[in-house]
Design a protein around this motif. Structure first.
Motif, PDB file in Angstrom:
ATOM      1  N   ARG A  26       0.838  -1.209   0.000  1.00 36.26           N
ATOM      2  CA  ARG A  26       0.000   0.000   0.000  1.00 36.26           C
ATOM      3  C   ARG A  26       0.866   1.251   0.000  1.00 36.26           C
ATOM      4  O   ARG A  26       0.611   2.195  -0.738  1.00 36.26           O
ATOM      5  N   LYS A  27       1.906   1.257   0.821  1.00 37.58           N
ATOM      6  CA  LYS A  27       2.807   2.414   0.897  1.00 37.58           C
ATOM      7  C   LYS A  27       3.530   2.609  -0.435  1.00 37.58           C
ATOM      8  O   LYS A  27       3.638   3.728  -0.938  1.00 37.58           O
ATOM      9  N   GLU A  57       1.727   6.721  -6.738  1.00 37.46           N
ATOM     10  CA  GLU A  57       0.638   7.611  -7.163  1.00 37.46           C
ATOM     11  C   GLU A  57       1.041   9.072  -6.977  1.00 37.46           C
ATOM     12  O   GLU A  57       0.832   9.900  -7.877  1.00 37.46           O
ATOM     13  N   GLN A  58       1.609   9.385  -5.824  1.00 42.05           N
ATOM     14  CA  GLN A  58       2.031  10.758  -5.534  1.00 42.05           C
ATOM     15  C   GLN A  58       3.118  11.214  -6.504  1.00 42.05           C
ATOM     16  O   GLN A  58       3.070  12.315  -7.041  1.00 42.05           O
ATOM     17  N   GLU A  59       4.094  10.346  -6.747  1.00 44.09           N
ATOM     18  CA  GLU A  59       5.173  10.667  -7.691  1.00 44.09           C
ATOM     19  C   GLU A  59       4.609  10.924  -9.090  1.00 44.09           C
ATOM     20  O   GLU A  59       4.991  11.886  -9.767  1.00 44.09           O
ATOM     21  N   VAL A  99       2.345  -0.620  -9.020  1.00 44.64           N
ATOM     22  CA  VAL A  99       3.751  -0.960  -8.869  1.00 44.64           C
ATOM     23  C   VAL A  99       3.885  -2.446  -9.179  1.00 44.64           C
ATOM     24  O   VAL A  99       3.155  -3.268  -8.635  1.00 44.64           O
ATOM     25  N   CYS A 100       4.798  -2.782 -10.062  1.00 48.65           N
ATOM     26  CA  CYS A 100       5.015  -4.177 -10.478  1.00 48.65           C
ATOM     27  C   CYS A 100       6.407  -4.604 -10.039  1.00 48.65           C
ATOM     28  O   CYS A 100       7.366  -4.545 -10.811  1.00 48.65           O
TER      29      CYS A 100
END
Length: 130
Positions: A4-5, A11-13, A54-55
């Motif tokens: 999650r983090k 997302e923020q980036e 994120v993968c």
């Protein structure tokens, strides 16, 4: 670091990168029932619906796309907004994949090679949007 983090940080980036390129950007807040995507970005009158993933294992399993995301991406297109997008962070590189391409393939897991074939690196996507 938790998944999650990692996802929230990406997302923020991504929002910051879009903003720096001249987009109006809104990061949709997480809520208990989930949301259909993570980001709405608008530039020059054109809106983009984006879900960020994120993968960590250099592949993307289509099972990570939730039903509400499938429905929303479909409705986004039906409303003539174009295709929705998935921003995939792989090997510290961002790839943009149109949901329409992901949806068309019968593959259940997209490898890095598939992602390169079906999508484009973020910088190229930015150029196409300008």
């Amino acid at each position: 670091m938790s998944n999650r983090k990692l996802g929230n940080d990406f997302e923020q980036e991504l929002c910051e990168l879009l903003y720096r390129d001249g987009f109006w950007v809104h990061n949709l807040a997480q809520n208990q029932s989930g949301q259909p995507a993570d980001i709405i970005a608008v530039k020059k009158g054109k809106a983009f619906l984006i879900d960020a993933k994120v993968c960590s294992d250099n592949k993307f399993a289509k099972s990570r796309i939730e039903q509400n995301q499938r429905l929303s991406m479909g409705l986004w297109r039906e409303c003539e907004n174009g295709t929705g997008w998935f921003a995939l962070l792989i090997c510290e590189e961002i790839f943009m994949l149109p949901y329409s391409k992901i949806n068309e393939t019968e593959k259940t897991v997209l490898t890095l090679s598939d992602i390169v074939d079906y999508g484009m690196i973020f910088e190229k996507w930015l150029r196409k949007c300008s």
